[in-house]
Design a protein around this motif. Sequence first.
Motif, PDB file in Angstrom:
ATOM      1  N   ALA A 112       0.817  -1.222   0.000  1.00  0.00           N
ATOM      2  CA  ALA A 112       0.000   0.000   0.000  1.00  0.00           C
ATOM      3  C   ALA A 112       0.844   1.263   0.000  1.00  0.00           C
ATOM      4  O   ALA A 112       0.427   2.290  -0.534  1.00  0.00           O
ATOM      5  CB  ALA A 112      -0.939   0.002   1.206  1.00  0.00           C
ATOM      6  N   VAL A 113       2.044   1.206   0.598  1.00  0.00           N
ATOM      7  CA  VAL A 113       2.822   2.449   0.778  1.00  0.00           C
ATOM      8  C   VAL A 113       4.206   2.418   0.144  1.00  0.00           C
ATOM      9  O   VAL A 113       4.900   3.432   0.140  1.00  0.00           O
ATOM     10  CB  VAL A 113       2.974   2.770   2.291  1.00  0.00           C
ATOM     11  CG1 VAL A 113       1.617   3.005   2.934  1.00  0.00           C
ATOM     12  CG2 VAL A 113       3.728   1.670   3.029  1.00  0.00           C
ATOM     13  N   SER A 114       4.620   1.285  -0.406  1.00  0.00           N
ATOM     14  CA  SER A 114       6.001   1.163  -0.907  1.00  0.00           C
ATOM     15  C   SER A 114       6.045   1.154  -2.432  1.00  0.00           C
ATOM     16  O   SER A 114       5.057   0.844  -3.092  1.00  0.00           O
ATOM     17  CB  SER A 114       6.634  -0.137  -0.393  1.00  0.00           C
ATOM     18  OG  SER A 114       6.535  -0.224   1.004  1.00  0.00           O
ATOM     19  N   ASN A 115       7.216   1.489  -2.965  1.00  0.00           N
ATOM     20  CA  ASN A 115       7.451   1.348  -4.395  1.00  0.00           C
ATOM     21  C   ASN A 115       7.586  -0.146  -4.710  1.00  0.00           C
ATOM     22  O   ASN A 115       8.538  -0.777  -4.248  1.00  0.00           O
ATOM     23  CB  ASN A 115       8.735   2.098  -4.772  1.00  0.00           C
ATOM     24  CG  ASN A 115       9.058   2.003  -6.258  1.00  0.00           C
ATOM     25  OD1 ASN A 115       8.554   1.128  -6.966  1.00  0.00           O
ATOM     26  ND2 ASN A 115       9.902   2.890  -6.729  1.00  0.00           N
ATOM     27  N   PRO A 116       6.659  -0.732  -5.472  1.00  0.00           N
ATOM     28  CA  PRO A 116       6.710  -2.188  -5.718  1.00  0.00           C
ATOM     29  C   PRO A 116       8.018  -2.649  -6.361  1.00  0.00           C
ATOM     30  O   PRO A 116       8.449  -3.770  -6.123  1.00  0.00           O
ATOM     31  CB  PRO A 116       5.515  -2.426  -6.665  1.00  0.00           C
ATOM     32  CG  PRO A 116       4.594  -1.286  -6.414  1.00  0.00           C
ATOM     33  CD  PRO A 116       5.472  -0.113  -6.113  1.00  0.00           C
ATOM     34  N   ASP A 117       8.652  -1.778  -7.171  1.00  0.00           N
ATOM     35  CA  ASP A 117       9.905  -2.164  -7.834  1.00  0.00           C
ATOM     36  C   ASP A 117      11.009  -2.432  -6.822  1.00  0.00           C
ATOM     37  O   ASP A 117      11.926  -3.209  -7.072  1.00  0.00           O
ATOM     38  CB  ASP A 117      10.354  -1.073  -8.806  1.00  0.00           C
ATOM     39  CG  ASP A 117       9.378  -0.899  -9.960  1.00  0.00           C
ATOM     40  OD1 ASP A 117       8.626  -1.854 -10.225  1.00  0.00           O
ATOM     41  OD2 ASP A 117       9.354   0.178 -10.579  1.00  0.00           O
TER      42      ASP A 117
ATOM     43  N   ALA B 223      10.257  -2.926  -3.247  1.00  0.00           N
ATOM     44  CA  ALA B 223       9.756  -3.878  -2.244  1.00  0.00           C
ATOM     45  C   ALA B 223       9.726  -5.311  -2.777  1.00  0.00           C
ATOM     46  O   ALA B 223      10.045  -6.255  -2.052  1.00  0.00           O
ATOM     47  CB  ALA B 223       8.366  -3.469  -1.791  1.00  0.00           C
ATOM     48  N   PHE B 224       9.353  -5.471  -4.057  1.00  0.00           N
ATOM     49  CA  PHE B 224       9.226  -6.813  -4.669  1.00  0.00           C
ATOM     50  C   PHE B 224       9.927  -6.790  -6.034  1.00  0.00           C
ATOM     51  O   PHE B 224       9.263  -6.771  -7.068  1.00  0.00           O
ATOM     52  CB  PHE B 224       7.748  -7.180  -4.841  1.00  0.00           C
ATOM     53  CG  PHE B 224       6.883  -6.834  -3.664  1.00  0.00           C
ATOM     54  CD1 PHE B 224       6.998  -7.533  -2.470  1.00  0.00           C
ATOM     55  CD2 PHE B 224       5.961  -5.803  -3.739  1.00  0.00           C
ATOM     56  CE1 PHE B 224       6.205  -7.207  -1.375  1.00  0.00           C
ATOM     57  CE2 PHE B 224       5.163  -5.470  -2.660  1.00  0.00           C
ATOM     58  CZ  PHE B 224       5.292  -6.176  -1.472  1.00  0.00           C
ATOM     59  N   PRO B 225      11.262  -6.757  -6.055  1.00  0.00           N
ATOM     60  CA  PRO B 225      11.979  -6.574  -7.331  1.00  0.00           C
ATOM     61  C   PRO B 225      11.782  -7.738  -8.306  1.00  0.00           C
ATOM     62  O   PRO B 225      11.524  -8.874  -7.914  1.00  0.00           O
ATOM     63  CB  PRO B 225      13.443  -6.466  -6.893  1.00  0.00           C
ATOM     64  CG  PRO B 225      13.499  -7.116  -5.555  1.00  0.00           C
ATOM     65  CD  PRO B 225      12.174  -6.876  -4.915  1.00  0.00           C
ATOM     66  N   GLY B 226      11.896  -7.391  -9.593  1.00  0.00           N
ATOM     67  CA  GLY B 226      11.828  -8.413 -10.644  1.00  0.00           C
ATOM     68  C   GLY B 226      10.438  -9.029 -10.786  1.00  0.00           C
ATOM     69  O   GLY B 226       9.420  -8.372 -10.630  1.00  0.00           O
ATOM     70  N   GLU B 227      10.421 -10.313 -11.072  1.00  0.00           N
ATOM     71  CA  GLU B 227       9.168 -11.026 -11.320  1.00  0.00           C
ATOM     72  C   GLU B 227       8.388 -11.327 -10.037  1.00  0.00           C
ATOM     73  O   GLU B 227       7.249 -11.756 -10.090  1.00  0.00           O
ATOM     74  CB  GLU B 227       9.459 -12.352 -12.052  1.00  0.00           C
ATOM     75  CG  GLU B 227      10.110 -12.188 -13.426  1.00  0.00           C
ATOM     76  CD  GLU B 227       9.197 -11.493 -14.425  1.00  0.00           C
ATOM     77  OE1 GLU B 227       8.066 -11.943 -14.610  1.00  0.00           O
ATOM     78  OE2 GLU B 227       9.627 -10.478 -15.008  1.00  0.00           O
ATOM     79  N   ARG B 228       9.030 -11.092  -8.879  1.00  0.00           N
ATOM     80  CA  ARG B 228       8.359 -11.398  -7.605  1.00  0.00           C
ATOM     81  C   ARG B 228       7.066 -10.614  -7.420  1.00  0.00           C
ATOM     82  O   ARG B 228       6.152 -11.061  -6.740  1.00  0.00           O
ATOM     83  CB  ARG B 228       9.303 -11.090  -6.438  1.00  0.00           C
ATOM     84  CG  ARG B 228      10.475 -12.038  -6.293  1.00  0.00           C
ATOM     85  CD  ARG B 228      11.224 -11.733  -5.002  1.00  0.00           C
ATOM     86  NE  ARG B 228      12.412 -12.567  -4.857  1.00  0.00           N
ATOM     87  CZ  ARG B 228      13.618 -12.220  -5.269  1.00  0.00           C
ATOM     88  NH1 ARG B 228      13.790 -11.045  -5.853  1.00  0.00           N
ATOM     89  NH2 ARG B 228      14.651 -13.026  -5.107  1.00  0.00           N
ATOM     90  N   VAL B 229       7.033  -9.428  -8.015  1.00  0.00           N
ATOM     91  CA  VAL B 229       5.875  -8.559  -7.810  1.00  0.00           C
ATOM     92  C   VAL B 229       4.569  -9.224  -8.265  1.00  0.00           C
ATOM     93  O   VAL B 229       3.505  -8.995  -7.677  1.00  0.00           O
ATOM     94  CB  VAL B 229       6.085  -7.198  -8.528  1.00  0.00           C
ATOM     95  CG1 VAL B 229       6.029  -7.334 -10.036  1.00  0.00           C
ATOM     96  CG2 VAL B 229       5.079  -6.165  -8.040  1.00  0.00           C
ATOM     97  N   TYR B 230       4.653 -10.105  -9.276  1.00  0.00           N
ATOM     98  CA  TYR B 230       3.435 -10.770  -9.777  1.00  0.00           C
ATOM     99  C   TYR B 230       2.920 -11.810  -8.785  1.00  0.00           C
ATOM    100  O   TYR B 230       1.741 -12.146  -8.787  1.00  0.00           O
ATOM    101  CB  TYR B 230       3.717 -11.412 -11.139  1.00  0.00           C
ATOM    102  CG  TYR B 230       4.155 -10.395 -12.163  1.00  0.00           C
ATOM    103  CD1 TYR B 230       3.248  -9.493 -12.708  1.00  0.00           C
ATOM    104  CD2 TYR B 230       5.494 -10.291 -12.554  1.00  0.00           C
ATOM    105  CE1 TYR B 230       3.649  -8.526 -13.615  1.00  0.00           C
ATOM    106  CE2 TYR B 230       5.903  -9.328 -13.464  1.00  0.00           C
ATOM    107  CZ  TYR B 230       4.982  -8.450 -13.985  1.00  0.00           C
ATOM    108  OH  TYR B 230       5.381  -7.485 -14.874  1.00  0.00           O
TER     109      TYR B 230
END
Length: 850
Positions: free
Chosen positions: A622-627, A629-636
């Motif tokens: 909700a508050v972090s830059n996803p790139d 916080a969850f770099p690469g393919e992890r974000v999916y």
Amino acid sequence: MAEAEAVQLKEEGNRHFQLQDYKAATKSYSQALKLTKDKALLATLYRNRAACGLKTESFVQAASDASRAIDINSSDIKALYRRCQALEHLGKLDQAFKDVQRCATLEPRNQNFQETLRRLNTSIQEKLRVQFSTDSRVQKMFEILLDENSEADKREKAANNLIVLGREEAGAEKIFQNNGVALLLQLLDTKKPELVLAAVRTLSGMCSGHRARATVILHAVRIDRICSLMAVENEEMSLAVCNLLQAIIDSLSGDDKQEHRGKEEALVLDTKKDLKQITSHLLDMLVSKKVSGQGRDQALNLLNKNVPRKDLAIHDNSRTIYVVDNGLRKILKVVGQVPDLPSCLPLTDNTRMLASILINKLYDDLRCDPERDHFRKICEEYITGKFDPQDMDKNLNAIQTVSGILQGPFDLGNQLLGLKGVMEMMVALCGSEREMDQLVAVEALIHASTKLSRATFIITNGVSLLKQIYKTTKNEKIKIRTLVTSDKTILYSVATTLVNCTNSYDVKEVIPELVQLAKFSKQHVPEEHPKDKKDFIDMRVKRLLKAGVISALACMVKADSAILTDQTKELLARVFLALCDNPKDRGTIVAQGGGKALIPLALEGTDVGKVKAAHALAKIAAVSNPDIAFPGERVYEVVRPLVSLLDTQRDGLQNYEALLGLTNLSGRSDKLRQKIFKERALPDIENYMFENHDQLRQAATECMCNMVLNKEVQERFLADGNDRLKLVVLLCGEDDDKVQNAAAGALAMLTAAHKKLCLKMTQVTTQWLEILQRLCLHDQLSVQHRGLVIAYNLLAADAELAKKLVESELLEILTVVGKQEPDEKKAEVVQAARECLIKCMDYGFIKPVS
């Protein structure tokens, strides 16, 4: 009978007019117009009502009535002059001039007409002079900014105007053509922060979407100077220069999404050399002592964003290969920094994590085994080259580098652990008397112990040392890390202890009546311990975070399944959720790898554990830059746990924070929006848009605002037999500003994407026009801008619809807004209104001013 009554009403209107009761006069003339078909009488009535309009300052109505009288009799001199007066007040000077010119032709001796003719001519000339003297305005702005004796208010206004001008294509070109780049360089030379900041932001606007200008500015300002500005300690300055470089990179690489044709394309044939030079300087910034921690972070952010391929389907990964060959050692140097060493580069709390993310992205971007082997060899050579029996600091940097790589591409880090002497050096450093040696060694051992084979080595060679450190050290960061060893019972015990420290067990609701009943029956009633109160828990959480508990938890999560049981995972998820409670702590959690660590906990384990981990993920997302916080393919992988929290069986806070997290993710890329859509989140999001709870409705609407950019979502709105569009239109009429803003954003994007939805909008509710007008008059600029964009979309969609809008009060609203002087805050709003008026001119519904 009707004609006689019309004449009588006209006379009545004249009497009201003489008594200066203009509203009553207007009413009489309007009633008379409905009763007569006599052209002469109609012309008189329209002409008289136009006079009322002038008196009541209803200039749009006055001009319209006068025009109707002129349509009946083109030589009606009174109607011509009244229309002239109305048009003058509306700012349409050239049309007013034509009308009074016609009057003067019909009555050449009329001094009033001659005087008006001269006055309008002077006003038109002045308006044209001002309109086309942007050059002098630009010059004046620079004079004020470069004059040391200028008043502070004037300087601030000139700086803001310059920034606004630079963001508009026409303004940017005017600055550029009038020696603006040289003058902006003079502003940079002043070294006064507020002037340098204004110059940087203006240059950023000028570079956006224009390859030729971006190239000239890059060469004029010079990349070394741009990087030195980004290297300063001032966070605002560093970020502004980062945005300038990003604008240049986007324009040179074509990522600005604009087509370059004709002269623009001919001017710049090849930008690869410039892009390579920018990358080279950014890599040099990473290892320079003169660069601040903020500057180093911005350089890493730019490399993270622009070097690896955004889509692995693209074959060309030459930028990554260039960085690996020319900059990997520099990135490894950043990863290997030890803050307590005198030789350490200036860092922030995020610097090493950003470097680890970059290593991970570069490694993921490699296409084949030879490229990955080359990458690994560079890492091996760098680490082994640091080993020196005579220099403990170099050994420390080597182990810190391995630790950093383990937080990036874990497989590569695991291979590096197999290098001769690496594990031995970790254990040896544990025996050092220096606390920083112990801290680095224990941190590295934690990361290494997540593989059973490595853990066995640690048990055999290092457990006694770890126990000794735990007993003797007073440093909490070291103490908490020594607890994390490879025995599954120890992991469970540590996790249980942390759950107790954070008080993260489920608390059952206490019913006061039952407590009283239990006391009455002399049953034991457990009471809350004083140190389980919120203040004490918050203090313990702060101490745990300061001690580096996240790094320890992240390593526990990476342990082999033989070591980490489902029950332990649930406990770890509870701890993470408690640590994430304060939004201010979430940046620290992300920086220490907490975002990545939560993903496996949300996907595997007990049902309770997965929900707790998903909730913690939602808080971070909700508050972090996803790139980051969850770099690469992890974000999916984050999407599914968040979608699971939209279930109505989950509590309101979980629903709300999941929606916030999905909103943030859906704003990043269409690939993420597609993933959210495929996880079947759309019906749940729509369901919460109907919620009575204000915050849930707002969060769902904001999420939908991002989701409508996806084509498949748009097709759901296009489909017949649903009220999706009606809901969004009605939400635009809500009293809640945030809901209005989000709904208006969604409607603006939907109407921009499909003309059919523009027409459909007018059919779903009879309130659509009233809602649109309210949006265009909204006192919150973001809502007003979105309303004006919707208005433009409707005008552009269909000529008949545009005519309907022009005949409503919307035209007057657009005129009022468009006539405002645009400052930095209102620039977008005024420009949107003017674009609407230009579209009306294109249709011929209104005529342009010279």
